[in-house]
Motif scaffolding. Structure first.
Motif, PDB file in Angstrom:
ATOM      1  N   TYR A   5      -3.280  38.770  57.492  1.00 23.06           N
ATOM      2  CA  TYR A   5      -2.609  39.913  56.883  1.00 23.06           C
ATOM      3  C   TYR A   5      -3.326  41.217  57.245  1.00 23.06           C
ATOM      4  N   LYS A   6      -4.648  41.174  57.230  1.00 21.29           N
ATOM      5  CA  LYS A   6      -5.435  42.389  57.444  1.00 21.29           C
ATOM      6  C   LYS A   6      -5.578  42.752  58.915  1.00 21.29           C
ATOM      7  N   LYS A   7      -5.826  41.747  59.767  1.00 21.04           N
ATOM      8  CA  LYS A   7      -6.239  42.034  61.133  1.00 21.04           C
ATOM      9  C   LYS A   7      -5.239  41.599  62.197  1.00 21.04           C
ATOM     10  N   MET A   8      -4.747  40.391  62.067  1.00 17.74           N
ATOM     11  CA  MET A   8      -4.076  39.757  63.196  1.00 17.74           C
ATOM     12  C   MET A   8      -2.566  39.920  63.192  1.00 17.74           C
ATOM     13  N   GLY A   9      -1.991  40.079  62.016  1.00 16.32           N
ATOM     14  CA  GLY A   9      -0.547  40.192  61.942  1.00 16.32           C
ATOM     15  C   GLY A   9       0.142  38.851  62.101  1.00 16.32           C
ATOM     16  N   ALA A  10       1.446  38.894  62.255  1.00 14.91           N
ATOM     17  CA  ALA A  10       2.248  37.676  62.289  1.00 14.91           C
ATOM     18  C   ALA A  10       2.144  36.958  63.623  1.00 14.91           C
ATOM     19  N   HIS A  11       2.074  35.630  63.566  1.00 15.88           N
ATOM     20  CA  HIS A  11       2.180  34.836  64.792  1.00 15.88           C
ATOM     21  C   HIS A  11       3.595  34.946  65.337  1.00 15.88           C
ATOM     22  N   THR A  12       4.556  34.826  64.439  1.00 10.32           N
ATOM     23  CA  THR A  12       5.964  35.000  64.773  1.00 10.32           C
ATOM     24  C   THR A  12       6.534  36.016  63.784  1.00 10.32           C
ATOM     25  N   PRO A  13       6.720  37.268  64.188  1.00  8.26           N
ATOM     26  CA  PRO A  13       7.182  38.298  63.251  1.00  8.26           C
ATOM     27  C   PRO A  13       8.460  37.887  62.525  1.00  8.26           C
ATOM     28  N   GLY A  14       8.424  38.033  61.195  1.00  7.43           N
ATOM     29  CA  GLY A  14       9.577  37.696  60.375  1.00  7.43           C
ATOM     30  C   GLY A  14       9.653  36.246  59.947  1.00  7.43           C
ATOM     31  N   GLN A  15       8.609  35.464  60.263  1.00  9.13           N
ATOM     32  CA  GLN A  15       8.599  34.060  59.871  1.00  9.13           C
ATOM     33  C   GLN A  15       8.227  33.911  58.400  1.00  9.13           C
ATOM     34  N   VAL A  16       8.858  32.938  57.720  1.00  7.77           N
ATOM     35  CA  VAL A  16       8.439  32.600  56.364  1.00  7.77           C
ATOM     36  C   VAL A  16       6.994  32.124  56.431  1.00  7.77           C
ATOM     37  N   TRP A  17       6.157  32.687  55.580  1.00  5.66           N
ATOM     38  CA  TRP A  17       4.710  32.501  55.692  1.00  5.66           C
ATOM     39  C   TRP A  17       4.205  31.468  54.682  1.00  5.66           C
ATOM     40  N   GLY A  18       2.892  31.166  54.743  1.00  2.58           N
ATOM     41  CA  GLY A  18       2.242  30.350  53.735  1.00  2.58           C
ATOM     42  C   GLY A  18       2.126  28.878  54.093  1.00  2.58           C
ATOM     43  N   HIS A  19       1.010  28.251  53.704  1.00  3.80           N
ATOM     44  CA  HIS A  19       0.806  26.843  54.067  1.00  3.80           C
ATOM     45  C   HIS A  19       0.225  25.989  52.941  1.00  3.80           C
ATOM     46  N   GLU A  20       0.006  26.555  51.763  1.00  2.00           N
ATOM     47  CA  GLU A  20      -0.476  25.763  50.634  1.00  2.00           C
ATOM     48  C   GLU A  20       0.632  25.677  49.588  1.00  2.00           C
ATOM     49  N   PRO A  40     -18.939  37.250  60.587  1.00  2.00           N
ATOM     50  CA  PRO A  40     -19.916  37.208  61.679  1.00  2.00           C
ATOM     51  C   PRO A  40     -21.362  37.182  61.182  1.00  2.00           C
ATOM     52  N   ILE A  41     -21.633  37.897  60.097  1.00  2.00           N
ATOM     53  CA  ILE A  41     -23.010  37.946  59.582  1.00  2.00           C
ATOM     54  C   ILE A  41     -23.439  36.592  59.049  1.00  2.00           C
ATOM     55  N   THR A  42     -22.616  35.994  58.193  1.00  2.00           N
ATOM     56  CA  THR A  42     -23.006  34.700  57.626  1.00  2.00           C
ATOM     57  C   THR A  42     -23.036  33.614  58.694  1.00  2.00           C
ATOM     58  N   ALA A  43     -22.093  33.672  59.637  1.00  2.00           N
ATOM     59  CA  ALA A  43     -22.063  32.659  60.693  1.00  2.00           C
ATOM     60  C   ALA A  43     -23.300  32.719  61.576  1.00  2.00           C
ATOM     61  N   SER A  44     -23.941  33.873  61.645  1.00  2.00           N
ATOM     62  CA  SER A  44     -25.098  34.032  62.522  1.00  2.00           C
ATOM     63  C   SER A  44     -26.427  33.785  61.828  1.00  2.00           C
ATOM     64  N   THR A  45     -26.410  33.635  60.496  1.00  2.00           N
ATOM     65  CA  THR A  45     -27.679  33.500  59.766  1.00  2.00           C
ATOM     66  C   THR A  45     -27.846  32.174  59.034  1.00  2.00           C
ATOM     67  N   VAL A  46     -26.800  31.366  58.944  1.00  2.00           N
ATOM     68  CA  VAL A  46     -26.878  30.138  58.129  1.00  2.00           C
ATOM     69  C   VAL A  46     -27.906  29.135  58.650  1.00  2.00           C
ATOM     70  N   PHE A  47     -28.243  29.230  59.925  1.00  2.00           N
ATOM     71  CA  PHE A  47     -29.213  28.280  60.493  1.00  2.00           C
ATOM     72  C   PHE A  47     -30.586  28.403  59.826  1.00  2.00           C
ATOM     73  N   GLY A  48     -30.858  29.573  59.243  1.00  2.00           N
ATOM     74  CA  GLY A  48     -32.160  29.793  58.626  1.00  2.00           C
ATOM     75  C   GLY A  48     -32.360  29.058  57.321  1.00  2.00           C
ATOM     76  N   TYR A  50     -13.164  35.191  62.931  1.00  2.00           N
ATOM     77  CA  TYR A  50     -12.165  36.060  63.562  1.00  2.00           C
ATOM     78  C   TYR A  50     -12.810  37.288  64.203  1.00  2.00           C
ATOM     79  N   ALA A  51     -14.004  37.101  64.745  1.00  2.00           N
ATOM     80  CA  ALA A  51     -14.708  38.171  65.446  1.00  2.00           C
ATOM     81  C   ALA A  51     -15.858  37.531  66.223  1.00  2.00           C
ATOM     82  N   ASP A  52     -16.429  38.276  67.163  1.00  2.00           N
ATOM     83  CA  ASP A  52     -17.571  37.763  67.913  1.00  2.00           C
ATOM     84  C   ASP A  52     -18.766  37.597  66.986  1.00  2.00           C
ATOM     85  N   VAL A  53     -19.570  36.575  67.252  1.00  2.00           N
ATOM     86  CA  VAL A  53     -20.752  36.285  66.451  1.00  2.00           C
ATOM     87  C   VAL A  53     -21.994  36.449  67.319  1.00  2.00           C
ATOM     88  N   ALA A  54     -22.845  37.405  66.964  1.00  2.29           N
ATOM     89  CA  ALA A  54     -24.103  37.635  67.683  1.00  2.29           C
ATOM     90  C   ALA A  54     -25.249  37.082  66.842  1.00  2.29           C
TER      91      ALA A  54
END
Length: 350
Positions: A45-60, A241-249, A264-268
């Motif tokens: 909703y925030k970043k990527m938008g619709a996979h198929t514009p106008g599609q009925v949404w939701g999966h739970e 990205p922040i949590t994905a890059s620090t959990v190893f500690g 949904y973003a690059d992880v450094a």
């Protein structure tokens, strides 16, 4: 029928949609009684938008069987069901190999095919799992996120007596991760989040310790709570990205990290954290989707069992219940983050 359709980023509309009809002999049409907003919905909703514009949404979602195709044998009209959102070509190599979560053809409803934010939904018979009569529809609509967590834990070697750290413990996935860790027999469960109110819920659901990473040093506190050893299993459930890059500690030597969140973003990764993988000889597990063989897998039957016997508590996770037509405004409220909003359950039927 009433539905929520996603057209683009921050463009969700309450609109009429065509009611599904039986086409294949294995088709089942379900009247949706409850559907939930997923954390991954917010990312799209925030970043990527619709996979198929106008599609009925939701999966739970969960509901009652309304119609069945002529070849359907396991369901009948009136049955109470939870819906598995995974759509997979049965000729897919990985599906035939008993590894449906790895299938190249794997997709989810609400992308190319109509989803569960609607009064009715049609899916193949195999995508529905019966739920007991005394399991409420709110809980049944949350079976899917629970199966995501359980699928991830099945990837690990979590066992009785282990210490578990859950990063992003305040979301739906994190709160299920807390509860499942206890069911698996974890000795100490440490919940990490940035929201004290959500950490309180995590504690009420079984977390032994909580850490607010905004004002506490997670490395120091995890070591303190585990007698200097760190955790056997670390769960990344925040999907940033922040949590994905620090959990190893936070993992002990010889321990492991399982990734449930999607950044949904690059992880450094800083050298300090990356070298933890090597120097501590960590195991890193990726986990995708919520299904196994035989489809949809024991994740589903196990979740329903533990929900029905009240070992999994969904009531404490739900903070808002709204009619479906209030969905667009609720997504905007979730974007604003001015209030505590946990699990949101929506009801298509007026």
């Amino acid at each position: 029928m009433n539905s929520l359709k996603l057209y683009g980023a921050r463009d969700l509309r309450y609109e009429e949609a065509e009611k599904p009809r039986l086409v294949d002999g294995k088709d089942v049409i379900v009247k949706v009684k409850a559907c939930g907003i997923c954390g991954s919905d917010m990312s799209r909703y925030k970043k990527m938008g619709a996979h198929t514009p106008g599609q009925v949404w939701g999966h739970e979602f969960a509901g009652n069987v309304e119609q069945v195709g002529e070849e359907v044998t396991s369901l009948k009209v009136g049955d109470r069901v939870a819906g598995c959102p995974a759509l997979i070509d049965e000729d897919d190599y990985y599906y035939r190999a008993g590894q449906p979560a790895r299938a190249d053809s794997l997709s989810a409803i609400g992308a190319k095919e109509p989803g569960g934010f609607a009064e009715y939904i049609k899916l193949p018979e195999k995508n529905f799992v019966k739920v007991p009569d005394d399991l409420d529809f709110d809980s049944a609509s949350m079976v899917e996120p629970s199966t995501v967590v359980l699928h991830g834990y099945y990837r690990t070697n979590l066992t009785v007596g282990d210490d578990v750290v859950i990063v992003g413990a305040g979301g739906t996935i994190g709160l299920f991760a807390v509860q499942w860790a206890k069911i698996f027999g974890a000795k100490r469960v440490i919940a990490v989040d940035i929201d004290d109110e959500k950490l309180q819920i995590a504690q009420e659901l079984g977390a032994d310790y909580t850490i607010n990473s905004l004002n506490e040093d997670v490395l120091v506190k995890v070591a303190e709570y585990t007698d200097g050893m760190n955790a056997d299993i670390v769960v990344e459930a925040a999907g940033t990205p922040i949590t994905a890059s620090t959990v190893f500690g936070y993992a002990k030597k010889g321990g492991g990290v399982v990734f449930l969140g999607i950044p949904y973003a690059d992880v450094a990764i800083e050298r300090f954290y990356f070298e933890k993988i090597l120097r501590s000889e960590l195991t890193v597990w990726g986990s995708w989707s919520c299904v196994s063989a035989p489809f949809p897998g024991k994740e589903w039957s196990t979740t329903i069992h533990f929900m029905n016997n009240k070992r999994l508590n969904t009531e404490k996770m739900i903070t808002h219940r709204i009619p479906l037509d209030k969905g667009p405004k609720m997504f905007e409220r979730l974007m604003e983050r001015k209030e505590l909003i946990g699990k949101v359950i929506m009801y298509p039927e007026k």
